[in-house]
Scaffold this active site. Sequence first.
Site, PDB file in Angstrom:
ATOM      1  N   LEU A  42       0.839  -1.199   0.000  1.00 30.96           N
ATOM      2  CA  LEU A  42       0.000   0.000   0.000  1.00 30.96           C
ATOM      3  C   LEU A  42       0.873   1.248   0.000  1.00 30.96           C
ATOM      4  CD1 LEU A  42      -2.761   1.366   0.165  1.00 30.96           C
ATOM      5  CD2 LEU A  42      -2.613   1.205   2.653  1.00 30.96           C
ATOM      6  N   TYR A  43       1.982   1.200   0.743  1.00 29.30           N
ATOM      7  CA  TYR A  43       2.914   2.336   0.748  1.00 29.30           C
ATOM      8  C   TYR A  43       3.357   2.658  -0.677  1.00 29.30           C
ATOM      9  CZ  TYR A  43       7.345   4.833   1.212  1.00 29.30           C
ATOM     10  OH  TYR A  43       8.363   5.745   1.079  1.00 29.30           O
ATOM     11  N   ALA A  44       3.768   1.621  -1.413  1.00 30.82           N
ATOM     12  CA  ALA A  44       4.191   1.823  -2.799  1.00 30.82           C
ATOM     13  C   ALA A  44       3.053   2.383  -3.652  1.00 30.82           C
ATOM     14  CB  ALA A  44       4.680   0.501  -3.384  1.00 30.82           C
ATOM     15  N   THR A  69       0.583   4.277  -2.683  1.00 27.81           N
ATOM     16  CA  THR A  69       0.337   5.701  -2.382  1.00 27.81           C
ATOM     17  C   THR A  69       1.400   6.582  -3.024  1.00 27.81           C
ATOM     18  OG1 THR A  69       1.548   5.608  -0.253  1.00 27.81           O
ATOM     19  CG2 THR A  69      -0.837   5.188  -0.208  1.00 27.81           C
TER      20      THR A  69
END
Length: 408
Positions: free
Chosen positions: A218-220, A222
């Site tokens: 999810l970090y990637a 965003t």
Amino acid sequence: MDKPPYLHRSRFLSRTKLLTVWTLIFLALLLFLFPKSPPFSADSTRRILQAGPLWENRIRHSAHSHSHRVLVTGAAGFVGLHVSLALKRRGDGVVGIDNFNPYYETSLKRSRAALLDRAGVFVVEGDVNDGALLIKLFELVKFTHVMHLAAQAGVRYAMKNPSSYVQSNIAGLVSVLEVCKSANPQPAIVWASSSSVYGLNSRVPFSEKDRTDQPASLYAATKKAGEEIAHSYNHIYGLSITGLRFFTVYGPWGRPDMAYFFFTKDILKGKTIRVFEGADQKSVARDFTYIDDIVKGCLGALDTAEKSTGSGGRKKGKAQLRVFNLGNTSPVTVSELVDNLEKLLNLKAKKMVLPMPRNGDVPFTHANISLAQKELGYKPTTDLKTGLKEFVDWYRLFYSNSRKKIVL
């Protein structure tokens, strides 16, 4: 036959009560779903309390320069600290903003802010999602550049608190871009993307031309969304925007959630460290990049950034849009990282080798930096052994002094 007026009033009151009930239910749902975003946040209250002539004068004084005037978001963060210091040392005006969120120990962030204060950089305590605060800062200072480094970091934490990534990395970026697009003059923007956008890409080394539509976390996702948002603001409003894809940054004043940091902490305490390996027992490798090299890349991006072409929210011409890899181009396995730490600490690590969990981490990263070399003059010079020594020396000193303060 006309109905008595009291019947109309009665129905009106019933509808009003019904509307009130549904409004309360809706508000209750909002509070339940978004408990960390109340209508009147602590940040807003703090902003109201801190605003005043003294506060405004500190901001103006911190930003004063005959060269660049830079707003650094996430200034009390790892990269934000070093970039802010480098900008100030060379004579730029710098104002920082940071919300000191508790993702990791806030005492470390406070210590970074104190270091910045001694260097003449004022750090405003506030959130980049606080649009009114950002507008106020832009009213006080005509910023020439924005170095947007504020973000919710970490790949694994996204599984525990996904909303924080959306709020910081997407909503926070939009909030900053909204203020920048309406500013007159518009500032040029340099912001932190991430090497994580390459996700499941298997071509090595990673090039800016490679696909980035397969995020592994999810970090990637965003950060990839941030790059697309940057494209739209550049296209619609004429904002000059440069994105920087950092590759595993390390060094003094670093982040406690990074492997080199918590490995050092656990080895010194005699605790067992977990070393992950990829499929078929392949070593996990990272393109570790020393903080001083990253800072040079950030300053190179800022110095080569062209002016935005819009004014007051209106585009007047095509604007610069760039993205660069900032890495070291020399991937190192986690086993090598541990070996180096053992030598520097003069201690043998207790290791537990485990298969890499499916939490969004990727097995390797490797940066192709030819574009940054050509356009920014970027040239990393610090090898892992040298950089880790700088970190270990800082770590021993910082936490030794911290323990002394606690005893006193």
